[in-house]
Design a protein around this motif. Sequence first.
Motif, PDB file in Angstrom:
ATOM      1  N   ASP A  22      66.834  33.443  22.202  1.00  0.00           N
ATOM      2  CA  ASP A  22      66.671  34.315  23.365  1.00  0.00           C
ATOM      3  C   ASP A  22      65.369  34.068  24.113  1.00  0.00           C
ATOM      4  O   ASP A  22      64.981  34.858  24.945  1.00  0.00           O
ATOM      5  CB  ASP A  22      66.740  35.781  22.930  1.00  0.00           C
ATOM      6  CG  ASP A  22      68.106  36.136  22.381  1.00  0.00           C
ATOM      7  OD1 ASP A  22      68.166  37.000  21.504  1.00  0.00           O
ATOM      8  OD2 ASP A  22      69.090  35.541  22.839  1.00  0.00           O
ATOM      9  N   THR A  23      64.678  32.985  23.792  1.00  0.00           N
ATOM     10  CA  THR A  23      63.404  32.727  24.447  1.00  0.00           C
ATOM     11  C   THR A  23      63.440  31.403  25.193  1.00  0.00           C
ATOM     12  O   THR A  23      64.262  30.540  24.915  1.00  0.00           O
ATOM     13  CB  THR A  23      62.251  32.698  23.436  1.00  0.00           C
ATOM     14  OG1 THR A  23      62.495  31.672  22.481  1.00  0.00           O
ATOM     15  CG2 THR A  23      62.117  34.033  22.731  1.00  0.00           C
ATOM     16  N   MET A  24      62.549  31.277  26.167  1.00  0.00           N
ATOM     17  CA  MET A  24      62.420  30.043  26.918  1.00  0.00           C
ATOM     18  C   MET A  24      60.945  29.820  27.235  1.00  0.00           C
ATOM     19  O   MET A  24      60.123  30.685  26.979  1.00  0.00           O
ATOM     20  CB  MET A  24      63.219  30.120  28.223  1.00  0.00           C
ATOM     21  CG  MET A  24      62.764  31.236  29.159  1.00  0.00           C
ATOM     22  SD  MET A  24      63.598  31.247  30.748  1.00  0.00           S
ATOM     23  CE  MET A  24      62.819  29.834  31.539  1.00  0.00           C
ATOM     24  N   VAL A  37      64.495  37.703  31.413  1.00  0.00           N
ATOM     25  CA  VAL A  37      63.571  38.389  32.313  1.00  0.00           C
ATOM     26  C   VAL A  37      63.578  37.694  33.672  1.00  0.00           C
ATOM     27  O   VAL A  37      63.878  36.508  33.772  1.00  0.00           O
ATOM     28  CB  VAL A  37      62.133  38.403  31.745  1.00  0.00           C
ATOM     29  CG1 VAL A  37      62.095  39.147  30.426  1.00  0.00           C
ATOM     30  CG2 VAL A  37      61.601  36.994  31.581  1.00  0.00           C
ATOM     31  N   ASP A  38      63.271  38.446  34.721  1.00  0.00           N
ATOM     32  CA  ASP A  38      63.235  37.892  36.073  1.00  0.00           C
ATOM     33  C   ASP A  38      61.844  37.413  36.444  1.00  0.00           C
ATOM     34  O   ASP A  38      61.681  36.584  37.329  1.00  0.00           O
ATOM     35  CB  ASP A  38      63.700  38.938  37.091  1.00  0.00           C
ATOM     36  CG  ASP A  38      65.175  39.282  36.900  1.00  0.00           C
ATOM     37  OD1 ASP A  38      65.942  38.388  36.503  1.00  0.00           O
ATOM     38  OD2 ASP A  38      65.537  40.442  37.125  1.00  0.00           O
ATOM     39  N   VAL A  39      60.826  37.987  35.777  1.00  0.00           N
ATOM     40  CA  VAL A  39      59.441  37.623  36.074  1.00  0.00           C
ATOM     41  C   VAL A  39      58.717  37.379  34.758  1.00  0.00           C
ATOM     42  O   VAL A  39      58.866  38.157  33.814  1.00  0.00           O
ATOM     43  CB  VAL A  39      58.735  38.740  36.872  1.00  0.00           C
ATOM     44  CG1 VAL A  39      57.277  38.395  37.105  1.00  0.00           C
ATOM     45  CG2 VAL A  39      59.459  38.970  38.198  1.00  0.00           C
ATOM     46  N   HIS A  45      55.171  34.851  37.280  1.00  0.00           N
ATOM     47  CA  HIS A  45      55.937  33.859  38.018  1.00  0.00           C
ATOM     48  C   HIS A  45      57.419  34.222  37.969  1.00  0.00           C
ATOM     49  O   HIS A  45      57.949  34.546  36.906  1.00  0.00           O
ATOM     50  CB  HIS A  45      55.709  32.474  37.404  1.00  0.00           C
ATOM     51  CG  HIS A  45      56.550  31.393  38.038  1.00  0.00           C
ATOM     52  ND1 HIS A  45      56.268  30.884  39.283  1.00  0.00           N
ATOM     53  CD2 HIS A  45      57.653  30.740  37.595  1.00  0.00           C
ATOM     54  CE1 HIS A  45      57.165  29.946  39.572  1.00  0.00           C
ATOM     55  NE2 HIS A  45      58.022  29.840  38.573  1.00  0.00           N
ATOM     56  N   ALA A  46      58.098  34.169  39.123  1.00  0.00           N
ATOM     57  CA  ALA A  46      59.525  34.493  39.179  1.00  0.00           C
ATOM     58  C   ALA A  46      60.327  33.426  38.441  1.00  0.00           C
ATOM     59  O   ALA A  46      60.156  32.229  38.691  1.00  0.00           O
ATOM     60  CB  ALA A  46      59.985  34.578  40.625  1.00  0.00           C
ATOM     61  N   ILE A  47      61.181  33.874  37.523  1.00  0.00           N
ATOM     62  CA  ILE A  47      61.981  32.950  36.726  1.00  0.00           C
ATOM     63  C   ILE A  47      63.320  32.730  37.403  1.00  0.00           C
ATOM     64  O   ILE A  47      64.033  33.674  37.717  1.00  0.00           O
ATOM     65  CB  ILE A  47      62.204  33.495  35.305  1.00  0.00           C
ATOM     66  CG1 ILE A  47      60.857  33.790  34.645  1.00  0.00           C
ATOM     67  CG2 ILE A  47      63.009  32.508  34.471  1.00  0.00           C
ATOM     68  CD1 ILE A  47      59.949  32.587  34.528  1.00  0.00           C
ATOM     69  N   ILE A  48      63.661  31.475  37.667  1.00  0.00           N
ATOM     70  CA  ILE A  48      64.943  31.121  38.277  1.00  0.00           C
ATOM     71  C   ILE A  48      65.884  30.656  37.161  1.00  0.00           C
ATOM     72  O   ILE A  48      65.560  29.741  36.403  1.00  0.00           O
ATOM     73  CB  ILE A  48      64.765  30.007  39.323  1.00  0.00           C
ATOM     74  CG1 ILE A  48      63.824  30.476  40.430  1.00  0.00           C
ATOM     75  CG2 ILE A  48      66.117  29.607  39.897  1.00  0.00           C
ATOM     76  CD1 ILE A  48      63.445  29.377  41.409  1.00  0.00           C
TER      77      ILE A  48
END
Length: 80
Positions: A22-24, A37-39, A45-48
């Motif tokens: 579940d992590t990146m 998460v989105d940020v 930083h915004a995660i795409i």
Amino acid sequence: MYDSDEYDEDWIDDEPEDDQDDTMICPECGAEIFDDVDVCPVCLHAIIHNTSPWAGKSFAWIIFGLLGIIATIVALAILF
Ligand SMILES: [Zn+2]
């Protein structure tokens, strides 16, 4: 007498091993963050989330690409 060492071995085997899915890695700061998460909580930083290489691209870009190839072929056919 009861051998208590068996308890210790069983306790170690019960450790979960699939808790890393579940992590990146944040592309901005390199921190390990949850992938839902989105940020980024570290650097904001915004995660795409790209699940597919074409997910965020419009078909217009594909058409533009094909038109460019066709235009190049037509131009070469006219010149030669
Ligand atoms: Zn970050």
